[in-house]
Design a protein around this motif. Structure first.
Motif, mmCIF file in Angstrom:
data_model
loop_
_atom_site.group_PDB
_atom_site.id
_atom_site.type_symbol
_atom_site.label_atom_id
_atom_site.label_comp_id
_atom_site.label_asym_id
_atom_site.label_seq_id
_atom_site.Cartn_x
_atom_site.Cartn_y
_atom_site.Cartn_z
ATOM 1 N N UNK A 116 0.865 -1.237 -0.014
ATOM 2 C CA UNK A 116 -0.111 -0.208 -0.056
ATOM 3 C C UNK A 116 0.939 1.342 -0.004
ATOM 4 N N UNK A 117 2.153 1.027 0.115
ATOM 5 C CA UNK A 117 2.957 2.463 0.250
ATOM 6 C C UNK A 117 2.879 3.328 -0.945
ATOM 7 N N UNK A 118 2.855 2.490 -2.226
ATOM 8 C CA UNK A 118 3.008 3.376 -3.518
ATOM 9 C C UNK A 118 1.518 3.962 -3.605
ATOM 10 N N UNK A 119 0.448 3.404 -3.631
ATOM 11 C CA UNK A 119 -0.805 4.023 -3.592
ATOM 12 C C UNK A 119 -0.955 5.160 -2.385
ATOM 13 N N UNK A 120 -0.537 4.849 -1.393
ATOM 14 C CA UNK A 120 -0.716 5.824 -0.450
ATOM 15 C C UNK A 120 0.190 7.163 -0.596
ATOM 16 N N UNK A 121 1.125 7.160 -1.261
ATOM 17 C CA UNK A 121 2.080 7.947 -1.722
ATOM 18 C C UNK A 121 1.353 9.030 -2.795
ATOM 19 N N UNK A 122 0.771 7.974 -3.908
ATOM 20 C CA UNK A 122 0.107 8.860 -4.972
ATOM 21 C C UNK A 122 -1.077 9.628 -4.510
ATOM 22 N N UNK A 123 -1.825 9.007 -3.332
ATOM 23 C CA UNK A 123 -3.009 9.705 -2.949
ATOM 24 C C UNK A 123 -2.671 11.123 -2.062
ATOM 25 N N UNK A 124 -1.610 10.973 -1.317
ATOM 26 C CA UNK A 124 -1.268 12.091 -0.802
ATOM 27 C C UNK A 124 -0.555 13.237 -1.565
ATOM 28 N N UNK A 125 0.258 12.747 -2.889
ATOM 29 C CA UNK A 125 0.622 13.756 -3.630
ATOM 30 C C UNK A 125 -0.626 14.433 -4.645
ATOM 31 N N UNK A 126 -1.580 13.563 -4.718
ATOM 32 C CA UNK A 126 -2.704 14.201 -5.401
ATOM 33 C C UNK A 126 -3.570 14.966 -4.604
ATOM 34 N N UNK A 127 -3.655 14.821 -3.155
ATOM 35 C CA UNK A 127 -4.080 15.721 -2.316
ATOM 36 C C UNK A 127 -3.511 17.166 -2.349
ATOM 37 N N UNK A 128 -2.008 17.003 -2.193
ATOM 38 C CA UNK A 128 -1.538 18.204 -2.117
ATOM 39 C C UNK A 128 -1.492 19.146 -3.370
ATOM 40 N N UNK A 129 -1.669 18.350 -4.395
ATOM 41 C CA UNK A 129 -1.543 18.817 -5.750
ATOM 42 C C UNK A 129 -3.058 19.730 -5.783
ATOM 43 N N UNK A 130 -4.028 19.011 -5.368
ATOM 44 C CA UNK A 130 -5.297 19.862 -5.411
ATOM 45 C C UNK A 130 -5.433 20.968 -4.244
ATOM 46 N N UNK A 131 -4.729 20.937 -3.062
ATOM 47 C CA UNK A 131 -4.543 21.821 -2.086
ATOM 48 C C UNK A 131 -3.851 23.049 -2.675
ATOM 49 N N UNK A 132 -2.819 22.750 -3.560
ATOM 50 C CA UNK A 132 -2.080 23.762 -4.158
ATOM 51 C C UNK A 132 -2.787 24.504 -5.254
ATOM 52 N N UNK A 133 -3.768 23.931 -6.069
ATOM 53 C CA UNK A 133 -4.487 24.677 -6.911
ATOM 54 C C UNK A 133 -5.487 25.397 -6.443
ATOM 55 N N UNK A 134 -6.069 24.856 -5.185
ATOM 56 C CA UNK A 134 -7.036 25.536 -4.418
ATOM 57 C C UNK A 134 -6.477 26.749 -3.991
ATOM 58 N N UNK A 135 -5.199 26.857 -3.491
ATOM 59 C CA UNK A 135 -4.677 28.140 -2.933
ATOM 60 C C UNK A 135 -4.567 29.035 -3.923
ATOM 61 N N UNK A 136 -3.835 28.508 -4.950
ATOM 62 C CA UNK A 136 -3.369 29.425 -6.175
ATOM 63 C C UNK A 136 -5.038 30.151 -6.660
#
Length: 427
Positions: A351-371
């Protein structure tokens, strides 16, 4: 008859599996069923509460569920019991996963292995344990893996500094204690430290000690260099460090009665050479550094059973956290290193790979919202500036209109005056 190599390999694998003993395994896969297996200590009334959660990001919504700390600035005390055993003559492997998804600033992430006679309802920080193992983080200075063994009633800390992971992802921690008194610490199935109990802990007295009867001989010369006795200081060497400035002149308005006797300011003497010392030469009587002779320590006695714990029976979480949110999962206590490694691959590894992918996607979404929020703020600010400019323009137009009206009034007034003058002339 010779069997094919492949078949032999299968038989060997089966033998390893049969020989492996799993004393404790907990993956929290049955919902709230864990609450019947784990006991909360009642030693204090304000221990922090645990909850079942996979966290904000995960690789598998169900498989990644573990017990999570839920209240800030609290002590936590929770334990689970299993059938007691001794690790005599076999490896002892303690393994678990931990995720500090809250960006932990100060808090423990370790487990404790207790004897089976522990009163779980009264477990606390001073309860005697066999092993304490896992990460501990507090600020920038403390980011280490604790490996503490209890020997003859005393807790002994490892003398090596093992750095722990300080990211927000799930990490796998493994401690292997072997019957030959060696150990190994692994993080994410990779060795980060190893050695022996006798070398890396101060459990036993030193094998050798300095001979209390030995003393350095009075004529022992351990000076590698000495002053050259033939070297003498030159006569012209002694010059003062500072001298009166030869270019300085007394001010013309200097009044001796008012200002006192005039003295030129002092400056660094260009001829000053510093303190003289004779040059060094090799010491002809040098015998080297004196080494204090050692003898066998009469208090030392080898103990081949330092690794052994007779009555292992409880796994506990006894820790403090400033910022809560840590998730513990995939606990395993076994006597088989391979079993632990495979279990780590099946759980954390899957599960480490999918976990990191989900975290990266969340951070990317949060970054876009901030922008987008930043763009919206800037746009609102620009809109406010445009409105202010339009208002200024409107105010300017009104003022121009007022000036034009004034000019017309003045022209009319002048015409009326001319008419009055004509009327007077006619009269």
């Amino acid at each position: 008859m010779k069997l094919p190599v492949a078949i032999l390999a299968v038989f060997a694998s089966i033998a390893v599996t049969i020989d492996a003993t799993v004393y404790f395994k907990e993956q929290f896969l049955d919902g709230d069923g864990w609450e019947s297996r784990w006991v909360e200590s009642k030693h204090k009334s304000d221990y922090g509460q645990w909850k079942l959660s996979a966290g904000k990001f995960y690789g598998d919504a169900e498989a990644d569920k573990g017990i999570q700390t839920s209240q800030d600035a609290r002590f936590y005390a929770l334990s689970a019991r299993f059938e007691p055993f001794s690790n005599e003559g076999k490896p002892l492997v303690v393994q678990f996963t931990i995720k500090h998804e809250q960006k932990i600033d100060c808090g423990g992430g370790y487990v404790k292995v207790f004897p089976s006679d522990l009163d779980q309802s009264n477990m606390h920080g001073d309860s005697q344990y066999y092993i304490m193992f896992g990460p501990d983080i507090c600020g920038y200075s403390t980011k280490k893996v604790h490996v503490i063994f209890n020997y003859k009633g005393q807790n002994h800390l490892i003398k090596k500094d093992i750095k722990c992971k300080d990211d927000e992802l799930t990490n796998l921690y493994t401690l292997i204690l072997n019957p030959d008194q060696t150990y190994e610490v692994k993080i994410n199935n990779e060795k980060v430290e190893s050695g022996s109990l006798e070398d890396d802990w101060d459990m036993l007295p030193l094998k050798k000690i300095k001979d209390p009867e030995a003393k350095k001989p009075s004529d022992w010369d351990d000076r590698a260099k000495i002053d050259d006795p033939t070297d003498t200081k030159p006569e012209e060497w002694d010059k003062p460090e500072t001298i009166p400035d030869p270019d300085a002149k007394k001010p013309s308005d200097w009044d001796v009665d008012m200002d006192g006797e005039w003295e030129p300011p002092m400056i660094t003497n260009p001829e000053y050479k510093g303190e003289w010392s004779p040059k060094k030469i090799d010491n002809p009587d040098y015998k080297g550094a004196w080494v204090h002779p050692e003898i066998d320590n009469p208090e030392y006695s080898h103990d081949a059973a330092m690794y052994k714990f007779e009555n292992i029976g409880v796994l506990g979480l006894d820790l403090w956290q400033v910022k809560s949110g840590t998730i513990f999962d995939n606990f395993l206590i076994t006597d088989d290193v391979k079993e632990a490694e495979e279990f780590g691959k099946e759980t954390w590894g899957a599960t480490k790979g999918p976990e990191k992918k989900m975290k990266d996607e969340q951070e990317d979404m949060e970054r876009k919202v901030r922008e987008e929020e930043e763009k919206s703020k800037n746009k609102d600010a620009e809109g406010g500036d445009e409105e202010a400019e339009e208002e200024e323009e409107e105010d300017g137009e009104e003022e121009d209109g007022a000036e034009e009206d004034g000019e017309e009034v003045e022209e009319d007034a002048g015409t009326e005056e001319d008419s009055d003058v004509k009327e007077k002339d006619e009269l």
